[in-house]
Write a protein that holds these residues in place. Structure first.
Motif, PDB file in Angstrom:
ATOM      1  N   ALA A  54       2.589  -6.557  -6.074  1.00 50.37           N
ATOM      2  CA  ALA A  54       1.234  -6.307  -5.545  1.00 50.37           C
ATOM      3  C   ALA A  54       0.494  -7.634  -5.381  1.00 50.37           C
ATOM      4  N   ASP A  55       0.648  -8.531  -6.346  1.00 55.07           N
ATOM      5  CA  ASP A  55      -0.018  -9.841  -6.237  1.00 55.07           C
ATOM      6  C   ASP A  55       0.473 -10.574  -4.997  1.00 55.07           C
ATOM      7  N   LYS A  56       1.767 -10.522  -4.807  1.00 52.17           N
ATOM      8  CA  LYS A  56       2.368 -11.266  -3.704  1.00 52.17           C
ATOM      9  C   LYS A  56       2.106 -10.614  -2.343  1.00 52.17           C
ATOM     10  N   ALA A  57       2.044  -9.292  -2.338  1.00 51.80           N
ATOM     11  CA  ALA A  57       1.952  -8.569  -1.069  1.00 51.80           C
ATOM     12  C   ALA A  57       0.537  -8.518  -0.507  1.00 51.80           C
ATOM     13  N   LYS A  58      -0.429  -8.895  -1.352  1.00 51.46           N
ATOM     14  CA  LYS A  58      -1.832  -8.767  -0.949  1.00 51.46           C
ATOM     15  C   LYS A  58      -2.131  -9.453   0.388  1.00 51.46           C
ATOM     16  N   GLU A  59      -1.788 -10.720   0.490  1.00 45.30           N
ATOM     17  CA  GLU A  59      -2.128 -11.435   1.749  1.00 45.30           C
ATOM     18  C   GLU A  59      -1.302 -10.932   2.924  1.00 45.30           C
ATOM     19  N   HIS A  61      -0.739  -7.848   3.619  1.00 38.72           N
ATOM     20  CA  HIS A  61      -1.163  -6.497   3.996  1.00 38.72           C
ATOM     21  C   HIS A  61      -0.046  -5.486   3.819  1.00 38.72           C
ATOM     22  N   ILE A  62       0.758  -5.688   2.794  1.00 38.82           N
ATOM     23  CA  ILE A  62       1.759  -4.675   2.439  1.00 38.82           C
ATOM     24  C   ILE A  62       1.204  -3.949   1.222  1.00 38.82           C
ATOM     25  N   SER A  63       1.220  -2.619   1.269  1.00 37.58           N
ATOM     26  CA  SER A  63       0.727  -1.852   0.129  1.00 37.58           C
ATOM     27  C   SER A  63       1.883  -1.553  -0.812  1.00 37.58           C
ATOM     28  N   ILE A  64       1.639  -1.802  -2.090  1.00 38.01           N
ATOM     29  CA  ILE A  64       2.666  -1.540  -3.094  1.00 38.01           C
ATOM     30  C   ILE A  64       2.288  -0.272  -3.861  1.00 38.01           C
ATOM     31  N   GLY A  65       3.290   0.560  -4.114  1.00 37.05           N
ATOM     32  CA  GLY A  65       3.016   1.815  -4.815  1.00 37.05           C
ATOM     33  C   GLY A  65       4.073   2.121  -5.854  1.00 37.05           C
ATOM     34  N   ALA A  66       3.793   3.182  -6.631  1.00 36.41           N
ATOM     35  CA  ALA A  66       4.728   3.658  -7.648  1.00 36.41           C
ATOM     36  C   ALA A  66       5.518   4.839  -7.088  1.00 36.41           C
ATOM     37  N   GLN A  67       6.611   5.159  -7.748  1.00 35.01           N
ATOM     38  CA  GLN A  67       7.454   6.264  -7.283  1.00 35.01           C
ATOM     39  C   GLN A  67       7.194   7.546  -8.070  1.00 35.01           C
ATOM     40  N   ASN A  68       6.325   7.436  -9.057  1.00 33.97           N
ATOM     41  CA  ASN A  68       6.033   8.576  -9.918  1.00 33.97           C
ATOM     42  C   ASN A  68       4.903   8.181 -10.851  1.00 33.97           C
ATOM     43  N   MET A  69       4.327   9.153 -11.545  1.00 35.19           N
ATOM     44  CA  MET A  69       3.355   8.911 -12.620  1.00 35.19           C
ATOM     45  C   MET A  69       3.202  10.223 -13.366  1.00 35.19           C
ATOM     46  N   ASN A  70       2.551  10.159 -14.516  1.00 34.26           N
ATOM     47  CA  ASN A  70       2.299  11.380 -15.278  1.00 34.26           C
ATOM     48  C   ASN A  70       0.928  11.936 -14.898  1.00 34.26           C
ATOM     49  N   ASP A  71       0.710  13.217 -15.194  1.00 35.23           N
ATOM     50  CA  ASP A  71      -0.574  13.826 -14.832  1.00 35.23           C
ATOM     51  C   ASP A  71      -1.655  13.588 -15.885  1.00 35.23           C
ATOM     52  N   ALA A  72      -1.256  13.218 -17.101  1.00 32.47           N
ATOM     53  CA  ALA A  72      -2.247  13.034 -18.169  1.00 32.47           C
ATOM     54  C   ALA A  72      -2.911  11.663 -18.035  1.00 32.47           C
ATOM     55  N   THR A  73      -4.124  11.547 -18.561  1.00 28.28           N
ATOM     56  CA  THR A  73      -4.814  10.249 -18.476  1.00 28.28           C
ATOM     57  C   THR A  73      -4.165   9.237 -19.406  1.00 28.28           C
ATOM     58  N   GLU A  74      -3.825   9.687 -20.610  1.00 28.09           N
ATOM     59  CA  GLU A  74      -3.109   8.855 -21.582  1.00 28.09           C
ATOM     60  C   GLU A  74      -2.627   9.791 -22.681  1.00 28.09           C
ATOM     61  N   GLY A  90      -1.712  -2.725  -9.841  1.00 29.75           N
ATOM     62  CA  GLY A  90      -1.886  -3.143  -8.449  1.00 29.75           C
ATOM     63  C   GLY A  90      -1.381  -2.134  -7.422  1.00 29.75           C
ATOM     64  N   ALA A  91      -0.927  -0.973  -7.888  1.00 35.99           N
ATOM     65  CA  ALA A  91      -0.448   0.044  -6.935  1.00 35.99           C
ATOM     66  C   ALA A  91      -1.637   0.660  -6.203  1.00 35.99           C
ATOM     67  N   SER A  92      -1.431   0.955  -4.919  1.00 37.69           N
ATOM     68  CA  SER A  92      -2.499   1.634  -4.179  1.00 37.69           C
ATOM     69  C   SER A  92      -2.092   3.058  -3.808  1.00 37.69           C
ATOM     70  N   PHE A  93      -0.820   3.376  -3.996  1.00 42.45           N
ATOM     71  CA  PHE A  93      -0.366   4.738  -3.672  1.00 42.45           C
ATOM     72  C   PHE A  93       0.741   5.136  -4.638  1.00 42.45           C
ATOM     73  N   VAL A  94       1.096   6.412  -4.596  1.00 40.76           N
ATOM     74  CA  VAL A  94       2.178   6.888  -5.468  1.00 40.76           C
ATOM     75  C   VAL A  94       2.948   8.003  -4.757  1.00 40.76           C
TER      76      VAL A  94
END
Ligand code: PGA
Length: 267
Positions: A54-59, A61-74, A90-94
């Motif tokens: 994400a740090d590298k892709a910022k300039e 204009h490539i969006s970096i995302g995750a392939q999964n996540m949990n539904d709970a906050t923590e 730094g993920a903008s999508f999942v």
């Protein structure tokens, strides 16, 4: 009818491939090619690579995302990763509801629905993946299954937040099989999905939601998909692992019929 402006999205899904070094090297090779991309370039990378990518892709204009996540906050969920954590990295999508998550990790629509809502609340764009199995298609149940997945996974989603949604149609039988759907099948399904989104939300949400096709996309077959009116982009597994093939697909997207629509980039 009024022309709809929709974002064009080319999204790579790296699955469980690439170390951090390999990921950064990929970006170096891709960067000159995407420097002036007029479609949205997304990469769903392993959790471990999100921060540096994400740090590298910022300039670039490539969006970096995750392939999964949990539904709970923590909480006490050993091995899981929360929405805020991927956002913080730094993920903008999942990606949510990928068929490998559904099949191998037994994720159901109710769980995916909670994740979609959590992602939206956490300012992450969800790419909701839906798709029928070979048996369901053979039984003539494709539309029924997809409608059920969309309805259940989007249950209770706020209409305003739904404007951040992306939907990827990935027939399970086409993923990693080398047997992509025809562009006619993909168009018919995405037109059906757009109607379904209109009935779940309204025409405005349906018209602006980018609908992607995924499943054995290559640099050879991508143009056919991208020329379809209801296909706004692609979700790409194995062909996204090599900078040459991924770049070629991005270039095809730029040159395809409605690439001007990508002026909505960043919306
Ligand atoms: P594939 O994977 O392009 O290798 O078929 C697509 C996906 O799983 O998203």
């Amino acid at each position: 009818m009024e022309q709809v402006t929709r974002r064009r999205v080319i999204c790579g899904n790296w699955k469980m491939y690439k170390t951090i070094d390999q990921a950064l090297h990929f970006i170096d090779e891709l960067s000159p090619i995407v420097a002036n991309a007029n479609c949205n370039v997304y990469l769903a990378v392993p959790f471990t690579a999100i921060k540096l990518m994400a740090d590298k892709a910022k300039e670039l204009h490539i969006s970096i995302g995750a392939q999964n996540m949990n539904d709970a906050t923590e909480g006490a969920f050993t091995g899981e990763v929360a929405a805020l954590m991927v956002k913080d990295a730094g993920a903008s999508f999942v990606l949510l509801g990928h068929s490998e998550r559904r099949r191998v990790f037994k994720e159901d629509n109710a769980f995916i629905n909670r994740k979609v809502k959590r992602a939206l609340q956490s300012d992450l764009e969800p790419i909701l993946c839906i798709g029928e199995t070979f048996e369901e298609r053979e039984e003539g149940r494709t539309q029924e299954v997809l409608k059920e997945q969309l309805t259940a996974c989007l249950n209770g989603v706020d209409r305003e937040l739904a404007k951040k949604l992306i939907v990827a149609y990935e027939p399970v039988w086409a993923i990693g099989s080398g047997k992509a759907a025809t562009s006619e099948i993909a168009e018919e399904i995405q037109s059906f999905c757009r109607e379904t989104l209109a009935s779940l939300f309204d025409a405005e949400v349906a018209d602006r939601t980018p609908l992607l096709y995924g499943g054995s996309v290559t640099s050879e077959n991508s143009k056919d998909f991208l020329n379809q009116p209801n296909i706004d982009g692609l979700l790409i597994g194995s062909a996204s692992l090599h900078p040459e093939s991924f770049a070629k697909i991005i270039q095809l997207c730029q040159n395809s019929a409605s690439s001007n629509d990508s002026l909505a980039k960043g919306e």
